[in-house]
Design a protein around this motif. Sequence first.
Motif, PDB file in Angstrom:
ATOM      1  N   ASP A  50     -25.912 128.828 -59.589  1.00 42.92           N
ATOM      2  CA  ASP A  50     -24.940 129.552 -60.398  1.00 42.92           C
ATOM      3  C   ASP A  50     -24.006 128.554 -61.100  1.00 42.92           C
ATOM      4  N   SER A  51     -23.031 129.079 -61.797  1.00 42.52           N
ATOM      5  CA  SER A  51     -22.171 128.215 -62.610  1.00 42.52           C
ATOM      6  C   SER A  51     -21.328 127.261 -61.761  1.00 42.52           C
ATOM      7  N   GLU A  52     -21.217 127.550 -60.470  1.00 41.61           N
ATOM      8  CA  GLU A  52     -20.462 126.661 -59.581  1.00 41.61           C
ATOM      9  C   GLU A  52     -21.376 125.735 -58.773  1.00 41.61           C
ATOM     10  N   ASP A  53     -22.637 125.656 -59.182  1.00 43.56           N
ATOM     11  CA  ASP A  53     -23.634 124.817 -58.497  1.00 43.56           C
ATOM     12  C   ASP A  53     -24.002 125.348 -57.113  1.00 43.56           C
ATOM     13  N   ARG A  54     -23.836 126.664 -56.917  1.00 41.01           N
ATOM     14  CA  ARG A  54     -24.192 127.226 -55.611  1.00 41.01           C
ATOM     15  C   ARG A  54     -25.664 127.647 -55.646  1.00 41.01           C
ATOM     16  N   LEU A  55     -26.379 127.269 -54.610  1.00 36.49           N
ATOM     17  CA  LEU A  55     -27.822 127.518 -54.547  1.00 36.49           C
ATOM     18  C   LEU A  55     -28.134 128.897 -53.996  1.00 36.49           C
ATOM     19  N   SER A  56     -29.203 129.499 -54.533  1.00 36.15           N
ATOM     20  CA  SER A  56     -29.691 130.753 -53.952  1.00 36.15           C
ATOM     21  C   SER A  56     -31.194 130.861 -54.209  1.00 36.15           C
ATOM     22  N   ASP A  57     -31.825 131.762 -53.470  1.00 36.63           N
ATOM     23  CA  ASP A  57     -33.270 132.011 -53.557  1.00 36.63           C
ATOM     24  C   ASP A  57     -34.058 130.694 -53.571  1.00 36.63           C
ATOM     25  N   VAL A  58     -33.728 129.818 -52.650  1.00 32.50           N
ATOM     26  CA  VAL A  58     -34.441 128.535 -52.557  1.00 32.50           C
ATOM     27  C   VAL A  58     -35.784 128.771 -51.874  1.00 32.50           C
ATOM     28  N   ARG A  59     -36.817 128.259 -52.487  1.00 30.95           N
ATOM     29  CA  ARG A  59     -38.161 128.330 -51.890  1.00 30.95           C
ATOM     30  C   ARG A  59     -38.752 126.927 -51.930  1.00 30.95           C
ATOM     31  N   LEU A  60     -39.198 126.460 -50.803  1.00 29.71           N
ATOM     32  CA  LEU A  60     -39.664 125.081 -50.690  1.00 29.71           C
ATOM     33  C   LEU A  60     -40.961 125.063 -49.892  1.00 29.71           C
TER      34      LEU A  60
ATOM     35  N   GLN B 169     -54.331 116.129 -45.526  1.00 29.13           N
ATOM     36  CA  GLN B 169     -54.945 117.156 -44.683  1.00 29.13           C
ATOM     37  C   GLN B 169     -53.902 118.091 -44.060  1.00 29.13           C
ATOM     38  N   THR B 170     -52.680 118.007 -44.563  1.00 30.27           N
ATOM     39  CA  THR B 170     -51.627 118.908 -44.085  1.00 30.27           C
ATOM     40  C   THR B 170     -51.808 120.284 -44.713  1.00 30.27           C
ATOM     41  N   ILE B 171     -51.903 121.309 -43.905  1.00 34.78           N
ATOM     42  CA  ILE B 171     -51.964 122.670 -44.451  1.00 34.78           C
ATOM     43  C   ILE B 171     -50.575 123.018 -44.964  1.00 34.78           C
ATOM     44  N   PRO B 172     -50.448 123.322 -46.254  1.00 35.87           N
ATOM     45  CA  PRO B 172     -49.103 123.551 -46.823  1.00 35.87           C
ATOM     46  C   PRO B 172     -48.383 124.737 -46.189  1.00 35.87           C
ATOM     47  N   TYR B 173     -47.082 124.647 -46.134  1.00 37.85           N
ATOM     48  CA  TYR B 173     -46.289 125.753 -45.608  1.00 37.85           C
ATOM     49  C   TYR B 173     -44.886 125.729 -46.181  1.00 37.85           C
ATOM     50  N   ARG B 174     -44.224 126.889 -46.100  1.00 37.74           N
ATOM     51  CA  ARG B 174     -42.832 126.998 -46.536  1.00 37.74           C
ATOM     52  C   ARG B 174     -41.924 126.490 -45.421  1.00 37.74           C
ATOM     53  N   LEU B 175     -40.910 125.740 -45.792  1.00 40.04           N
ATOM     54  CA  LEU B 175     -39.944 125.257 -44.799  1.00 40.04           C
ATOM     55  C   LEU B 175     -38.755 126.217 -44.792  1.00 40.04           C
ATOM     56  N   GLU B 176     -38.957 127.326 -44.098  1.00 38.52           N
ATOM     57  CA  GLU B 176     -38.022 128.445 -44.212  1.00 38.52           C
ATOM     58  C   GLU B 176     -36.642 128.136 -43.635  1.00 38.52           C
ATOM     59  N   SER B 177     -36.594 127.336 -42.604  1.00 34.52           N
ATOM     60  CA  SER B 177     -35.266 127.060 -42.028  1.00 34.52           C
ATOM     61  C   SER B 177     -34.445 126.195 -42.989  1.00 34.52           C
ATOM     62  N   ILE B 178     -35.130 125.328 -43.738  1.00 34.87           N
ATOM     63  CA  ILE B 178     -34.405 124.509 -44.717  1.00 34.87           C
ATOM     64  C   ILE B 178     -34.010 125.368 -45.927  1.00 34.87           C
ATOM     65  N   GLU B 179     -34.867 126.310 -46.284  1.00 33.77           N
ATOM     66  CA  GLU B 179     -34.503 127.256 -47.346  1.00 33.77           C
ATOM     67  C   GLU B 179     -33.231 128.015 -46.960  1.00 33.77           C
ATOM     68  N   SER B 180     -33.216 128.490 -45.723  1.00 36.57           N
ATOM     69  CA  SER B 180     -32.044 129.250 -45.255  1.00 36.57           C
ATOM     70  C   SER B 180     -30.797 128.379 -45.264  1.00 36.57           C
ATOM     71  N   TYR B 181     -30.983 127.134 -44.838  1.00 40.91           N
ATOM     72  CA  TYR B 181     -29.852 126.212 -44.816  1.00 40.91           C
ATOM     73  C   TYR B 181     -29.276 126.029 -46.225  1.00 40.91           C
ATOM     74  N   LEU B 182     -30.155 125.917 -47.215  1.00 44.18           N
ATOM     75  CA  LEU B 182     -29.707 125.619 -48.580  1.00 44.18           C
ATOM     76  C   LEU B 182     -29.080 126.822 -49.284  1.00 44.18           C
ATOM     77  N   ASN B 183     -29.575 128.016 -48.956  1.00 45.03           N
ATOM     78  CA  ASN B 183     -29.044 129.199 -49.645  1.00 45.03           C
ATOM     79  C   ASN B 183     -27.538 129.343 -49.404  1.00 45.03           C
ATOM     80  N   GLY B 184     -26.778 129.388 -50.482  1.00 42.59           N
ATOM     81  CA  GLY B 184     -25.330 129.519 -50.381  1.00 42.59           C
ATOM     82  C   GLY B 184     -24.586 128.203 -50.405  1.00 42.59           C
ATOM     83  N   LYS B 185     -25.323 127.112 -50.241  1.00 38.07           N
ATOM     84  CA  LYS B 185     -24.674 125.789 -50.266  1.00 38.07           C
ATOM     85  C   LYS B 185     -24.445 125.323 -51.704  1.00 38.07           C
ATOM     86  N   LEU B 186     -23.486 124.433 -51.868  1.00 39.47           N
ATOM     87  CA  LEU B 186     -23.284 123.791 -53.164  1.00 39.47           C
ATOM     88  C   LEU B 186     -24.268 122.639 -53.310  1.00 39.47           C
TER      89      LEU B 186
END
Lengths: 173, 300
Positions: free
Chosen positions: B217-227, B233-250
């Motif tokens: 947003d205009s204040e550099d606040r993160l939301s809807d982060v998907r990573l 040979q790594t099976i890809p996956y979402r790092l959901e706990s890091i997504e949760s951590y980032l959501n709402g952070k500046l």
Amino acid sequence: MKDSMKPVSPLDTSSIPCTINGSEINLNVPPAKRLLSVLRDDLAMTGTKRSCDIGRCGACMVMVDGVPVNSCLTMAYQCTGKSITTIEGISASGMDPIQRAFLQEGGFQCGYCTPGMIISVKALLDHNPDPSALEIEEALSGNICRCTGYGGIKRAVQKAIEWRKEAYESITD
Amino acid sequence: MAANAQGVAEAPFVWHPRSAAEAWQLKQTLGTEGVFTAGATLLRTQWESGLAVMPNHFINIGAIEELHGFEIDSVSGTGSFGAMTTLSHIRTSPQVGESFPVLVEATRNIAAPSIRNLATIGGNILSMVGDSLPALLLYDSVLHWHDGTNGLQEPLSEWLSTASAHAAWKERLLMSVELTLPILDSNTKRFVAYHKVGRRDAFTPSVVTAALTMQLDSEDRLSDVRLALGGGQTIPYRLESIESYLNGKLANKKTISEVYALIVEQFEPKGDTFVPVSYRKKAAANLIASELWKAARTAR
């Protein structure tokens, strides 16, 4: 039983109609035979080169319905009804400007990768006559040269673009 | 040159079913003797290199009309890609590029054009380590299977988390993959990124593959982060706990430093002789940290 529910036997060697360099042909080969082997061993078209066998080097490049594919990865049954162009087909009516450009600009040394390079460049320029440097790099990313380096090859592509433009303008003027 | 290149058999029977039901029935009849084949680019390299034995029966799914092509519905924000859709088709489609840019960038990074002209999105998914997967995970993709009944739908993330442990999915036919566009909050700007790090600039196996999308947003606040992370040979996956951590952070220096440390701590790639786990962790963390930094700068 429906026809589609009957297999094509490996012993059935008469069921693959296609076009190679403009000539209609029925390939009398096992259905899973590699196109590379069909071209070189069955049809004696040795301009298409064998090297890595796993689609990495691009020496075996041919065009299928106008787009480049690795003939070492393509099986005969996948060519049913398709139009295949090999390096022999590129020069059927004389040397192509792309080939001349490779000669003039020193776009080869041993020449083993050159047929594949020519095919990839031909497919690119037929589709996109004025590609950017990035588009050229992407189009040639599946062709590996291990002796002359890529400087001469890039110059050859630029020269071919220039000549094709001139040829087009001379027709349309 | 592959050691057994001359020795690979060319004698399998090739079946050409015309419908998904026929293909599925053939698979049930042939069992492990039969394998679904589409572009077969990966299968062919596995046979040539001796990593897999060529089966006695190919079930060529190329003639099944309903597996081809894609549809994008911009109103509902969804895209459905038939399993036989080639990677080139996706790579070169302006329509896909407009709606699902991360997927297009992913396909640009897969092999070379000549391979992409044969290879399909279905095959890339079913490899379990394909470079399209991190991108597909961002779009909450759902797999649609033919299983002999009314069809089966399964979130891609769920399938990836269990696919290597269970072989039941090999009896089904993948029909399509359905993607959903993230909904954009009107007061924010969306950023997307896809990176593949390899040992060459192009046409290289992945060391780390990273896909990221987020809103600022205009204040550099993160939301809807998907990573999503993968590579090798790594099976890809979402790092959901890091997504949760980032959501709402500046998106500031402190957050970027913290997320770097979290990725190094939580990402679990597979290492190999050439590239150890520690390198892959750091590479992934650097990619994500740099994207956060770039997004914060761009948003100002």
